[in-house]
Design a protein around this motif. Sequence first.
Motif, PDB file in Angstrom:
ATOM      1  N   ARG A   3       1.256  -2.770   5.964  1.00 55.14           N
ATOM      2  CA  ARG A   3       0.029  -1.916   5.596  1.00 55.14           C
ATOM      3  C   ARG A   3       0.479  -0.731   5.153  1.00 55.14           C
ATOM      4  NH1 ARG A   3      -4.601  -3.634   9.882  1.00 55.14           N
ATOM      5  NH2 ARG A   3      -4.218  -5.873   9.903  1.00 55.14           N
ATOM      6  N   ASP A   4      -0.163   0.221   4.387  1.00 52.25           N
ATOM      7  CA  ASP A   4      -0.155   1.373   3.902  1.00 52.25           C
ATOM      8  C   ASP A   4      -0.678   2.237   5.120  1.00 52.25           C
ATOM      9  OD1 ASP A   4      -0.140   3.899   2.865  1.00 52.25           O
ATOM     10  OD2 ASP A   4      -0.322   3.100   0.584  1.00 52.25           O
ATOM     11  N   GLU A  83      -5.272   6.922  -3.953  1.00 50.77           N
ATOM     12  CA  GLU A  83      -6.123   5.852  -3.645  1.00 50.77           C
ATOM     13  C   GLU A  83      -5.339   4.276  -3.215  1.00 50.77           C
ATOM     14  OE1 GLU A  83      -8.600   5.611  -7.000  1.00 50.77           O
ATOM     15  OE2 GLU A  83      -9.626   7.261  -6.722  1.00 50.77           O
ATOM     16  N   ALA A  85      -4.826   1.042  -1.398  1.00 57.45           N
ATOM     17  CA  ALA A  85      -5.526  -0.268  -1.115  1.00 57.45           C
ATOM     18  C   ALA A  85      -5.956  -0.108   0.174  1.00 57.45           C
ATOM     19  CB  ALA A  85      -4.789  -1.396  -1.215  1.00 57.45           C
ATOM     20  N   GLY A  90      -6.595 -10.120  -0.169  1.00 59.95           N
ATOM     21  CA  GLY A  90      -6.873 -10.105  -1.744  1.00 59.95           C
ATOM     22  C   GLY A  90      -6.995 -11.619  -2.557  1.00 59.95           C
ATOM     23  N   ASP A 109     -14.468 -10.701  -5.029  1.00 61.12           N
ATOM     24  CA  ASP A 109     -14.598  -9.383  -5.402  1.00 61.12           C
ATOM     25  C   ASP A 109     -15.698  -8.758  -5.034  1.00 61.12           C
ATOM     26  OD1 ASP A 109     -12.011  -9.799  -6.613  1.00 61.12           O
ATOM     27  OD2 ASP A 109     -12.891 -10.273  -8.605  1.00 61.12           O
ATOM     28  N   GLU A 116     -15.140  -2.052   0.335  1.00 59.60           N
ATOM     29  CA  GLU A 116     -14.686  -0.736   0.088  1.00 59.60           C
ATOM     30  C   GLU A 116     -15.553   0.275  -0.172  1.00 59.60           C
ATOM     31  OE1 GLU A 116     -12.049   0.591  -3.828  1.00 59.60           O
ATOM     32  OE2 GLU A 116     -11.091  -1.291  -2.595  1.00 59.60           O
TER      33      GLU A 116
END
Length: 148
Positions: A3-4, A83, A85, A90, A109, A116
């Motif tokens: 994870r970011d 920005e 994710a 996904g 999507d 989001e």
Amino acid sequence: MKRDSRLSSVLHALLHMAEQDGPMTSDALAECLSTNPVVVRRTMGFLRTAGIVASDRGHAGGWRITADLAAVTLRQLHDALGEPALFAVGNRHEMPGCLIEQTVNAALDQSFAEAEALLLARFAEITLADLAADFAKRHAARRNPKEP
């Protein structure tokens, strides 16, 4: 999938900085975040470019917040970080000609885009001042626990 956590780390660093009377060095911030000072400098560079922090060189130097905490939102910080994710899930893209893959991706999507948009809208409502106030409340409660 890793994870970011840059947004979380930046918020952590900024709240530490907000509590200080002067600048904080990359080394001090790295210690707070349990990371390397190079990671701090790289990440804070994004915020400097966005006009949220500045850095001073020299003996009394370090990073300092230049923006008004009430004017900086989580959305602005997310944007300043490039920005990243928001979700670790996904779509598959192994067989773009496959009609089933296209059907699944179209459905996902739409859901991902809606989720989001909702999350980014919420990020736009939360400021650094909101987080600083919550921290102050939690800190005061820890220092002065209520008697049973």
